[in-house]
Design a protein around this motif. Structure first.
Motif, PDB file in Angstrom:
ATOM      1  N   GLU A  49       0.830  -1.208   0.000  1.00 39.17           N
ATOM      2  CA  GLU A  49       0.000   0.000   0.000  1.00 39.17           C
ATOM      3  C   GLU A  49       0.864   1.257   0.000  1.00 39.17           C
ATOM      4  N   GLU A  50       1.931   1.254   0.779  1.00 36.94           N
ATOM      5  CA  GLU A  50       2.812   2.424   0.832  1.00 36.94           C
ATOM      6  C   GLU A  50       3.540   2.627  -0.499  1.00 36.94           C
ATOM      7  N   ILE A  51       3.940   1.537  -1.127  1.00 35.32           N
ATOM      8  CA  ILE A  51       4.568   1.646  -2.450  1.00 35.32           C
ATOM      9  C   ILE A  51       3.551   2.199  -3.454  1.00 35.32           C
ATOM     10  N   PHE A  52       2.302   1.762  -3.351  1.00 31.70           N
ATOM     11  CA  PHE A  52       1.243   2.295  -4.213  1.00 31.70           C
ATOM     12  C   PHE A  52       1.112   3.803  -4.007  1.00 31.70           C
ATOM     13  N   HIS A  53       1.141   4.250  -2.756  1.00 30.55           N
ATOM     14  CA  HIS A  53       1.057   5.686  -2.466  1.00 30.55           C
ATOM     15  C   HIS A  53       2.223   6.432  -3.102  1.00 30.55           C
ATOM     16  N   ALA A  54       3.428   5.887  -2.948  1.00 22.89           N
ATOM     17  CA  ALA A  54       4.610   6.540  -3.523  1.00 22.89           C
ATOM     18  C   ALA A  54       4.489   6.630  -5.040  1.00 22.89           C
ATOM     19  N   MET A  55       4.046   5.563  -5.665  1.00 20.46           N
ATOM     20  CA  MET A  55       3.922   5.563  -7.128  1.00 20.46           C
ATOM     21  C   MET A  55       2.816   6.505  -7.598  1.00 20.46           C
ATOM     22  N   LYS A  56       1.778   6.633  -6.813  1.00 18.94           N
ATOM     23  CA  LYS A  56       0.696   7.578  -7.137  1.00 18.94           C
ATOM     24  C   LYS A  56       1.268   8.998  -7.167  1.00 18.94           C
ATOM     25  N   MET A  57       2.117   9.317  -6.196  1.00 21.88           N
ATOM     26  CA  MET A  57       2.753  10.635  -6.160  1.00 21.88           C
ATOM     27  C   MET A  57       3.762  10.788  -7.296  1.00 21.88           C
ATOM     28  N   PHE A  58       4.528   9.752  -7.547  1.00 20.77           N
ATOM     29  CA  PHE A  58       5.498   9.736  -8.635  1.00 20.77           C
ATOM     30  C   PHE A  58       4.797  10.078  -9.955  1.00 20.77           C
ATOM     31  N   ASP A  59       3.710   9.380 -10.232  1.00 15.53           N
ATOM     32  CA  ASP A  59       2.970   9.598 -11.474  1.00 15.53           C
ATOM     33  C   ASP A  59       2.315  10.970 -11.526  1.00 15.53           C
ATOM     34  N   TYR A  60       1.863  11.458 -10.377  1.00 17.31           N
ATOM     35  CA  TYR A  60       1.250  12.792 -10.340  1.00 17.31           C
ATOM     36  C   TYR A  60       2.289  13.859 -10.693  1.00 17.31           C
ATOM     37  N   ILE A  61       3.467  13.743 -10.100  1.00 15.65           N
ATOM     38  CA  ILE A  61       4.528  14.712 -10.390  1.00 15.65           C
ATOM     39  C   ILE A  61       4.822  14.732 -11.888  1.00 15.65           C
ATOM     40  N   LEU A  62       5.017  13.558 -12.460  1.00 15.42           N
ATOM     41  CA  LEU A  62       5.325  13.472 -13.890  1.00 15.42           C
ATOM     42  C   LEU A  62       4.177  14.011 -14.735  1.00 15.42           C
ATOM     43  N   GLY A  63       2.959  13.657 -14.380  1.00 13.13           N
ATOM     44  CA  GLY A  63       1.788  14.100 -15.136  1.00 13.13           C
ATOM     45  C   GLY A  63       1.567  15.600 -15.060  1.00 13.13           C
TER      46      GLY A  63
END
Length: 167
Positions: A49-63
């Motif tokens: 779940e925490e990795i999912f949260h990190a990736m959600k932020m990662f993708d948001y930054i890029l997007g």
């Protein structure tokens, strides 16, 4: 487009989410070593779940036109006095995460960054759930102590599975 300040703040939180994942992964090892595979399975789902949260932020930054930057992390704790102490540590950690998420929402409001406010609303709600789930286990552990009921709680916790939210 993210402001430099917002981009840096989200990057900081993304990296904190990775650190959080490492704490929970360390707890997986601790619980496996203690012969509590159900507790370990619960923490493994928490790690995901925490990795999912990190990736959600990662993708948001890029997007949002920014650049996601991964940083070094301190080693997480390796041992706890008891299963209760591990979950109390997890609860305290989730409270820190909640404060950080609230700070990101405050920053988005200050900057009138409506897209980021909408993005962080999901995390604000998620943290209410995180604290409630871990707090519930802390309460149960206080009730059962280290006796035979710990075996039953271990079995129950082993049924947790991380399912990615549908957005």
């Amino acid at each position: 487009m993210l402001s430099n300040r917002m981009e840096q703040a989200i990057n900081d939180q993304m990296n904190f989410e990775i650190f959080s994942a490492n704490i929970y992964l360390s707890m997986v090892s601790y619980f496996e070593d203690r012969g509590l595979p159900g507790f370990a399975a619960w923490m493994r789902a928490q790690y995901k779940e925490e990795i999912f949260h990190a990736m959600k932020m990662f993708d948001y930054i890029l997007g949002a036109g920014g650049r996601a930057k991964i940083s070094a992390h301190d080693a997480p704790p390796q041992d706890w006095e008891s299963p209760l102490a591990a979950f109390e540590n997890a609860l305290e950690h989730e409270k820190v995460v909640t404060g950080r998420i609230n700070g990101l929402m405050d920053l988005a409001q200050q900057e009138k960054d409506h897209a980021s406010q909408i993005f962080f609303q999901w995390f604000v709600s998620e943290q209410v759930e995180e604290e409630a789930n871990v707090g519930d286990i802390v309460s149960k552990l206080k009730l059962v102590g280290d006796g035979g009921a710990l075996f039953m709680l271990d079995r129950d916790l082993g049924t947790r599975v991380f399912t990615e939210p549908v957005e």
